[in-house]
Motif scaffolding. Structure first.
Motif, PDB file in Angstrom:
ATOM      1  N   ILE A   3      44.782  35.696  41.204  1.00  0.00           N
ATOM      2  CA  ILE A   3      43.531  36.306  40.777  1.00  0.00           C
ATOM      3  C   ILE A   3      43.813  37.173  39.558  1.00  0.00           C
ATOM      4  O   ILE A   3      44.806  37.915  39.534  1.00  0.00           O
ATOM      5  N   ILE A   5      42.763  40.294  37.455  1.00  0.00           N
ATOM      6  CA  ILE A   5      41.965  41.515  37.605  1.00  0.00           C
ATOM      7  C   ILE A   5      42.051  42.359  36.336  1.00  0.00           C
ATOM      8  O   ILE A   5      43.004  42.248  35.559  1.00  0.00           O
ATOM      9  N   GLU A  29      46.642  36.542  45.440  1.00  0.00           N
ATOM     10  CA  GLU A  29      45.492  36.950  46.256  1.00  0.00           C
ATOM     11  C   GLU A  29      45.913  37.677  47.535  1.00  0.00           C
ATOM     12  O   GLU A  29      45.110  38.378  48.136  1.00  0.00           O
ATOM     13  N   ILE A  80      43.749  41.734  48.018  1.00  0.00           N
ATOM     14  CA  ILE A  80      42.862  41.532  46.868  1.00  0.00           C
ATOM     15  C   ILE A  80      41.932  40.347  47.109  1.00  0.00           C
ATOM     16  O   ILE A  80      40.738  40.416  46.834  1.00  0.00           O
ATOM     17  N   LEU A  83      38.691  40.971  48.933  1.00  0.00           N
ATOM     18  CA  LEU A  83      37.675  41.812  48.304  1.00  0.00           C
ATOM     19  C   LEU A  83      36.762  41.081  47.327  1.00  0.00           C
ATOM     20  O   LEU A  83      35.597  41.433  47.180  1.00  0.00           O
ATOM     21  N   PHE A  84      37.312  40.105  46.622  1.00  0.00           N
ATOM     22  CA  PHE A  84      36.526  39.423  45.597  1.00  0.00           C
ATOM     23  C   PHE A  84      35.991  38.100  46.100  1.00  0.00           C
ATOM     24  O   PHE A  84      36.717  37.361  46.739  1.00  0.00           O
ATOM     25  N   PRO A  85      34.722  37.786  45.831  1.00  0.00           N
ATOM     26  CA  PRO A  85      33.782  38.593  45.051  1.00  0.00           C
ATOM     27  C   PRO A  85      33.325  39.825  45.836  1.00  0.00           C
ATOM     28  O   PRO A  85      33.206  39.783  47.058  1.00  0.00           O
ATOM     29  N   LEU A  86      33.068  40.902  45.102  1.00  0.00           N
ATOM     30  CA  LEU A  86      32.620  42.159  45.705  1.00  0.00           C
ATOM     31  C   LEU A  86      31.186  42.034  46.198  1.00  0.00           C
ATOM     32  O   LEU A  86      30.417  41.229  45.665  1.00  0.00           O
ATOM     33  N   LYS A  91      31.236  48.247  43.314  1.00  0.00           N
ATOM     34  CA  LYS A  91      32.384  48.136  42.421  1.00  0.00           C
ATOM     35  C   LYS A  91      33.585  48.696  43.174  1.00  0.00           C
ATOM     36  O   LYS A  91      33.434  49.549  44.039  1.00  0.00           O
ATOM     37  N   SER A 107      38.257  45.316  38.594  1.00  0.00           N
ATOM     38  CA  SER A 107      37.266  44.239  38.645  1.00  0.00           C
ATOM     39  C   SER A 107      37.941  42.892  38.484  1.00  0.00           C
ATOM     40  O   SER A 107      39.035  42.785  37.928  1.00  0.00           O
ATOM     41  N   ASN A 108      37.273  41.895  38.983  1.00  0.00           N
ATOM     42  CA  ASN A 108      37.738  40.523  38.880  1.00  0.00           C
ATOM     43  C   ASN A 108      37.318  40.012  37.507  1.00  0.00           C
ATOM     44  O   ASN A 108      36.194  40.241  37.079  1.00  0.00           O
ATOM     45  N   ARG A 110      36.417  37.068  34.718  1.00  0.00           N
ATOM     46  CA  ARG A 110      35.563  35.875  34.834  1.00  0.00           C
ATOM     47  C   ARG A 110      36.393  34.605  35.072  1.00  0.00           C
ATOM     48  O   ARG A 110      35.855  33.572  35.415  1.00  0.00           O
TER      49      ARG A 110
END
Length: 151
Positions: A3, A5, A29, A80, A83-86, A91, A107-108, A110
């Motif tokens: 991932i 970040i 991840e 991690i 958590l994503f997508p949040l 946030k 933040s993740n 794009r």
């Protein structure tokens, strides 16, 4: 899966958006929040000498809607990838040093998660931009620069 970040100073703390620090890091991840703390310390060149925590909120200081994910000394298995997508409207924030309150948004990017590349060691710092914050700025101890008069 890997991932990508972004570690950044929240916009509301930046005086000029061009100077806002951000780092792009690729992590596995399965990376846990405690290890993410250590990674952030390394990326920022901070000393790991204060308490820290991770929390979800609408903004950095929205105390009424804050959900603490990790607080120093309380073990967690949150990764991690968990958590994503949040959740919508939330946030992820990292708070280091409850006195000075260094707050960073995690933040993740794009970029979609991808398979680890053979021979690449993760985590890896991909890029940095803006001025890196200084944990302990040098203060000029000249009397003329002191906020009070030394007797």
């Amino acid at each position: 899966m890997i991932i990508t970040i972004k570690i950044s100073i929240p916009y509301e703390y930046c005086h000029e958006s061009d100077d806002c620090y951000e780092a792009i890091v690729e992590v596995n991840e399965n990376y846990k929040l405690k290890k993410l703390h250590l990674l952030i310390q390394e990326v920022l060149d901070f000393d790991d000498d204060h308490l820290f925590g991770f929390y979800l909120a609408a903004s950095a200081h929205s105390h009424t809607t804050k959900q603490v994910l990790y607080s120093y000394g309380k073990p967690t298995n949150i990764k991690i990838g968990d958590l994503f997508p949040l959740p919508k409207g939330r946030k992820l924030f990292y708070l280091f040093d409850y006195g000075d309150e260094w707050i960073f948004q995690i933040s993740n990017s794009r970029k979609k998660p991808f398979l680890a590349e053979k021979g690449v060691k993760y985590p890896q710092l991909m890029s940095e931009k803006g001025e890196k914050p200084v944990q302990y700025p040098d203060y000029n101890e000249d009397e003329d620069d002191m906020p009070f008069k030394i007797l």
